[in-house]
Design an enzyme around this catalytic site. Structure first.
Site, PDB file in Angstrom:
ATOM      1  N   CYS A   1       0.810  -1.225   0.000  1.00  0.00           N
ATOM      2  CA  CYS A   1       0.000   0.000   0.000  1.00  0.00           C
ATOM      3  C   CYS A   1       0.839   1.268   0.000  1.00  0.00           C
ATOM      4  O   CYS A   1       0.357   2.336  -0.376  1.00  0.00           O
ATOM      5  CB  CYS A   1      -0.953   0.003   1.189  1.00  0.00           C
ATOM      6  SG  CYS A   1      -2.087  -1.403   1.214  1.00  0.00           S
ATOM      7  N   ASN A  53     -10.053  -0.113  -0.293  1.00  0.00           N
ATOM      8  CA  ASN A  53      -8.598  -0.079  -0.238  1.00  0.00           C
ATOM      9  C   ASN A  53      -8.054  -0.660  -1.537  1.00  0.00           C
ATOM     10  O   ASN A  53      -8.150  -1.856  -1.780  1.00  0.00           O
ATOM     11  CB  ASN A  53      -8.110  -0.891   0.968  1.00  0.00           C
ATOM     12  CG  ASN A  53      -6.599  -0.868   1.132  1.00  0.00           C
ATOM     13  OD1 ASN A  53      -5.873  -0.420   0.249  1.00  0.00           O
ATOM     14  ND2 ASN A  53      -6.124  -1.368   2.264  1.00  0.00           N
ATOM     15  N   HIS A  61      -3.347   7.214   2.497  1.00  0.00           N
ATOM     16  CA  HIS A  61      -3.760   5.913   1.980  1.00  0.00           C
ATOM     17  C   HIS A  61      -5.189   5.636   2.430  1.00  0.00           C
ATOM     18  O   HIS A  61      -5.540   5.822   3.590  1.00  0.00           O
ATOM     19  CB  HIS A  61      -2.810   4.831   2.508  1.00  0.00           C
ATOM     20  CG  HIS A  61      -3.252   3.442   2.237  1.00  0.00           C
ATOM     21  ND1 HIS A  61      -3.711   3.034   1.010  1.00  0.00           N
ATOM     22  CD2 HIS A  61      -3.325   2.349   3.055  1.00  0.00           C
ATOM     23  CE1 HIS A  61      -4.029   1.744   1.076  1.00  0.00           C
ATOM     24  NE2 HIS A  61      -3.808   1.319   2.303  1.00  0.00           N
TER      25      HIS A  61
END
Length: 322
Positions: free
Chosen positions: A112, A279, A249
């Site tokens: 990520c 996500n 994020h």
């Protein structure tokens, strides 16, 4: 010399899957998901639609926004955890699909945090004179790493891609500063088993599925996020109050809100798209960035902080004067 952002682009697969749809196949509910992570829906890549396809589409969007062609690009960096193949890299496939036969291309794997790592890497290549213009892409088909019977992970992730064009700019002493001002990157492999995939070429010979110790990840996230944000600000001689936008994020609404609160940022300065995209791992920061640029929130001259944390653990932040 600065690495400035010349253009921004994104791509999302056509298919969206709502929480109510997921509730038909796994024990969950729209209320449960929204309450815990803030997600309403996610995009899922079609059969035969690969990470390099998403990345190439986002790259075309960014090039169009920059008013450039692929001939103007020297380097392509793709941040991804879900490349089409073990090798060649997704970046070389994107290079081929864009019709680029010069320069060079490679992938970065920091899960990520990948896009922030890629921005920092591109900035270094530009400042070292190895590239003048760089396509930096975060792209994932993360849905293909999911066990769709595991409600603790399958509700959290989605597919997508975002991209920026970074360009060298020589700025005079009497001109306003622009571009990447500072970055901070971290990793700590001791925490690898808190968020990982149980497969790979060297271990099982299979792709594997995502496993996560959710409470442990949450416990570490806010502190690690704020650590690199503060360092990036300090390196550039700025404070939190100077920030116009925080683009974190997009993993979990509670983590984003917790980090914003710890930093003392008002919610209206925090860009949040996790509700619509879920996500998307390395794609999440550039997707959120693209939304905020396109809707007019982020404007030239704004001070923007990018931040991400992912499996490894890896985490990092980049401060950019738009």
């Amino acid at each position: 010399m600065r690495s400035v952002v010349r253009g921004v682009g994104s791509y999302l697969p056509a298919r969206t899957v709502t929480n109510d749809e997921l509730a038909k196949t796994v024990e969950t509910s729209d209320e449960w998901i929204q309450q815990r992570v803030g997600i309403k829906q996610r995009h899922i890549a079609a059969e035969g639609e690969f990470t390099s396809d998403l990345a190439a589409a986002a790259a075309r969007s960014a090039l169009a926004d920059a008013g450039l062609s692929i001939e103007d690009i020297d380097l392509i960096v793709v941040a991804t955890t879900t490349p089409d193949y073990t090798f060649p890299s997704a970046a070389t496939l994107v290079q081929m699909k864009l019709g680029m036969h010069h320069g060079f291309a490679f992938d970065i794997q920091a899960v990520c945090s990948g896009f922030v790592y890629a921005v920092t890497t591109a900035d270094s290549y530009i400042k070292n004179g190895l590239a003048r213009r760089v396509l930096v892409i975060g792209a994932e088909t993360f849905s293909r790493l999911l066990d769709w019977s595991d409600r603790t992970t399958c509700v959290l992730f989605g597919d997508g891609a975002g991209a920026i064009v970074m360009e060298r700019m020589d700025i005079g002493d009497d001109e306003p500063d622009r571009g990447v001002l500072s970055s901070a990157l971290r990793s700590d492999g001791r925490h690898w088993d808190k968020l990982y995939v149980d497969g790979g070429p060297s271990t099982t010979g299979t792709t594997g599925h995502v496993h996560m110790q959710g409470p442990e990840v949450f416990r570490h996230a806010v502190g690690k996020i704020t650590d690199v944000v503060y360092q990036s600000l300090e390196l550039a001689d700025y404070g939190v109050d100077d920030l116009d936008w925080f683009v974190p994020h997009q993993a979990n609404k509670r983590i984003i809100e917790g980090a914003g609160a710890k930093l003392g940022l008002p919610p209206e300065k925090v860009v949040m798209t996790v509700d619509m995209h879920a996500n998307t791992s390395a794609a999440s920061v550039p997707l959120a960035l693209s939304v905020a640029v396109r809707d007019g929130r982020i404007k030239q001259g704004d001070l923007v902080m990018l931040e991400a944390m992912g499996g490894g653990f890896t985490w990092g932040a980049s401060l950019i004067r738009w």
